[in-house]
Scaffold this motif. Structure first.
Motif: not given
Length: 303
Positions: A86-111
């Motif tokens: 459970v803990v292992h999955g929650k930590v990885l899920q947190h990183y995935q949510e951070c990635d999604k937040a960065e992608e949505s926040g960057s908008g049209n800026v090409q990474k």
């Protein structure tokens, strides 16, 4: 949610099936050898004096405590496995949510497209954090599991129930008692992870031809092979961690005269290295007589 539940169920099933194997392995790691060696042959057909393997050892335990005794320490180990998943999955899920937040926040800026090596570093770092968090939280259950097994040596009943074991450790050793042997365990996990992923990256990048049709299968095989190789190299950390978890805990298997008292895990490491016992318990079948042990083993029995 369904994936997490399936992982917990699968992990619990594997834990139950492998419990007798781990029980035997832990007793061998602490140096408990209740059965005399016999004359046998190694993989090259040469006559050698070797200690009984997994099945003979398990039969000895079953003859004393019954077949149910082979599952001693199962409850805290199940708790450790479920909580760790459970803990292992929650930590990885947190990183995935951070990635999604960065992608949505960057908008049209090409990474910038990161290289494969950068992705390996990023994924390995996240996996290291997830494993370390799971190990840190579940280590108290790991300590209880080991002590429940080792008390077989002195026929004690100090660590029987989960709640009683927690109370005993806290009363006698305080909070630090729940984290005995944590440092070498963490170091072993981290070194093994980085070694495995680094070797897999090198093999997949420079040794395998990307034009091969079975490329994905070859990469999965290379990951398994490098993982096995890394676990073999870091086994001494596992051994030292388990020995420190039961050292000087009031059980016969972790106190003199049966076992020495180590001042630290480094002291334990140095002593095992001096005795040549760094691989003790690594093999459960072709087992050599430990260094410094003397047995009567007549090789003429097979002549």
């Amino acid at each position: 949610m369904a994936d997490a539940a399936s992982q917990v169920l699968l992990g619990s099933g594997l834990t139950i099936l492998s419990q007798p194997l781990m029980y035997v392995k832990v007793l061998i790691q602490v140096g408990y050898e209740p059965l005399a060696p016999t004359v046998g042959r190694n993989i090259f057909g040469r006559q050698v004096c070797q200690l009984p393997g997994l099945f003979c050892y398990a039969q000895h335990i079953a003859s004393i405590d019954g077949k149910r005794g082979l599952f001693t320490g199962l409850t805290p180990r199940l708790c450790s496995g479920i909580l760790g998943t459970v803990v292992h999955g929650k930590v990885l899920q947190h990183y995935q949510e951070c990635d999604k937040a960065e992608e949505s926040g960057s908008g049209n800026v090409q990474k910038e497209v990161s290289s494969s090596f950068d992705r390996v570093i990023k994924e390995t770092t996240r996996e290291m954090m997830a494993r370390s968090a799971a190990t840190l939280i579940t280590h108290p259950f790991h300590v209880i599991t080991l002590r429940s097994m080792v008390q077989f040596i002195g026929r004690e009943s100090k660590y029987c129930g989960l709640c009683d074991s927690i109370a005993t450790i806290y009363r006698e050793e305080g909070i630090l008692g729940f984290f005995a042997g944590l440092i070498p365990r963490l170091l072993g996990d981290i070194i093994s992870l980085w070694l495995c992923n680094s070797l897999a990256y090198l093999v997949n990048t420079y040794a395998l031809d990307s034009g091969v049709s079975t490329m994905n299968e070859m990469k999965s095989y290379s990951q398994a092979v490098t993982g096995f190789f890394a676990s073999m190299l870091t086994y001494p950390f596992v051994l030292v961690s388990n020995l420190m978890a039961v050292n000087n805990c009031g059980l016969a298997g972790g106190c003199p005269p049966y076992a020495p008292i180590y001042s630290s895990w480094i002291d334990c490491w140095c002593m095992l290295q001096k005795e040549g016992n760094m691989s003790r318990g690594n093999s459960l079948f072709f087992r050599k007589v430990p260094f410094g042990k003397t047995y009567c083993c007549d090789l003429r029995m097979l002549i």
